[in-house]
Motif scaffolding. Structure first.
Motif, PDB file in Angstrom:
ATOM      1  N   UNK A 218       0.856  -1.185   0.000  1.00  0.00           N
ATOM      2  CA  UNK A 218       0.000   0.000   0.000  1.00  0.00           C
ATOM      3  C   UNK A 218       0.889   1.231   0.000  1.00  0.00           C
ATOM      4  N   UNK A 219       0.638   2.145  -0.928  1.00  0.00           N
ATOM      5  CA  UNK A 219       1.495   3.317  -1.088  1.00  0.00           C
ATOM      6  C   UNK A 219       0.750   4.587  -0.696  1.00  0.00           C
ATOM      7  N   UNK A 220       1.454   5.459   0.033  1.00  0.00           N
ATOM      8  CA  UNK A 220       0.837   6.681   0.543  1.00  0.00           C
ATOM      9  C   UNK A 220       1.757   7.871   0.310  1.00  0.00           C
ATOM     10  N   UNK A 221       1.173   8.990  -0.121  1.00  0.00           N
ATOM     11  CA  UNK A 221       1.942  10.214  -0.316  1.00  0.00           C
ATOM     12  C   UNK A 221       1.049  11.317  -0.838  1.00  0.00           C
ATOM     13  N   UNK A 222       1.446  12.562  -0.597  1.00  0.00           N
ATOM     14  CA  UNK A 222       0.699  13.715  -1.086  1.00  0.00           C
ATOM     15  C   UNK A 222       1.631  14.655  -1.834  1.00  0.00           C
ATOM     16  N   UNK A 223       1.066  15.428  -2.762  1.00  0.00           N
ATOM     17  CA  UNK A 223       1.867  16.395  -3.500  1.00  0.00           C
ATOM     18  C   UNK A 223       2.982  15.731  -4.274  1.00  0.00           C
ATOM     19  N   UNK A 224       4.204  16.267  -4.122  1.00  0.00           N
ATOM     20  CA  UNK A 224       5.358  15.693  -4.821  1.00  0.00           C
ATOM     21  C   UNK A 224       5.626  14.263  -4.355  1.00  0.00           C
ATOM     22  N   UNK A 225       5.304  13.979  -3.105  1.00  0.00           N
ATOM     23  CA  UNK A 225       5.520  12.622  -2.585  1.00  0.00           C
ATOM     24  C   UNK A 225       4.586  11.619  -3.253  1.00  0.00           C
TER      25      UNK A 225
END
Length: 281
Positions: free
Chosen positions: A136-143
């Protein structure tokens, strides 16, 4: 080789008064510190040899001799690489200056991040990925862009994974996760509120967490099972994540390649199976 100066800068904020005296003296006099014996360093910083040893271990070194060896190496490398092109970006810079400075910062970010890589942390991360049903992958914006790069890579070699650009869907992924899954959370600061909410839900579900973040205590690093540290070379002129994104992408490449190598025969089969021929498009 582990970076002493990077680790000091990251650890300094949480150091005790006596420890900070040692760290500050090394930061102000790195070349002299590299030549000091443990007793000389203790005398210069008005502390004791036992405090110096404690600081070395908190920085991730086995003892003073390992830290000194790393500092000698780092001082020599920095002396060679010190140049104007590493200066901060200014609004008066010419195009050639921008090219040089941005490129230098990205390269420096990769080199500094390399010094923070702990092979054991990478190995444990690969263990978790191999044992998981779903990544499961999580990140916001550039991430999020970094997370998407990981999604494409692992999908290519047949590893089941899940990612959504919608943060509310990321919340659902976290709440539907289980102990047999693994989460890779990408957040340079480790303080992004929405990402921390996902991490909290994952912890409640018993899902192992791999964090790609900076080398500094944060709510995210404290909740993670494995921390893969990166360093950014971004200061006041930061219209968007630049060197931090490059460092995060590099860490994904390391993690993916290590997984590929661990499962070489199976990965090769999936890689050939998922090859999309341009002639058929």
């Amino acid at each position: 080789m582990k970076s002493v100066l990077i680790r000091i800068n990251q650890y300094r904020a949480r150091a005790s008064g006596a420890e900070r005296g040692i760290l500050d003296w090394i930061l102000e006099n790195p070349e002299a510190a590299a030549q000091c014996s443990i007793h000389q360093l203790a005398a210069q910083s008005y502390t004791s040899p036992s405090t110096v040893v404690r600081v070395c271990r908190k920085l991730g070194f086995e003892g003073y001799r390992e830290m000194q060896k790393s500092l000698l190496y780092e001082v020599a490398i920095r002396r060679e690489n010190k140049a104007e092109k590493g200066g901060e970006l200014e609004h008066t810079d010419q195009l050639t200056d921008i090219v040089d400075k941005v490129t230098y910062r990205n390269i420096a970010s990769l080199e500094n991040s390399r010094m923070l890589v702990e092979p054991e942390a990478v190995r444990r991360s690969v263990d978790l990925i191999c044992a998981s049903n779903t990544v499961l992958l999580f990140g916001m914006g550039a991430s999020f862009l970094v997370a998407h790069d990981a999604y494409q890579k692992f999908l290519r070699v047949g590893k089941r994974c899940a990612l959504s650009e919608d943060i509310h869907c990321q919340y659902l992924h976290a709440r539907n996760a289980g102990p047999s899954d693994v989460a890779i959370i990408i957040s340079y600061t480790g303080y992004t509120e929405e990402i921390l909410r996902c991490a909290q839900d994952l912890r409640r579900q018993g899902t192992p967490i791999i964090a790609i973040t900076r080398f500094e205590p944060s709510p995210l690093s404290q909740m993670s099972d494995c921390n893969l540290y990166v360093v950014a070379m971004e200061e006041t002129f930061r219209s968007g994540a630049m060197s931090s994104r490059i460092a995060q992408l590099n860490m994904i490449d390391i993690l993916y390649t290590a997984y590929f190598n661990r499962n070489y025969d199976q990965s090769i089969r999936h890689f050939e199976k998922t090859q999309i021929s341009k002639e058929n498009l």
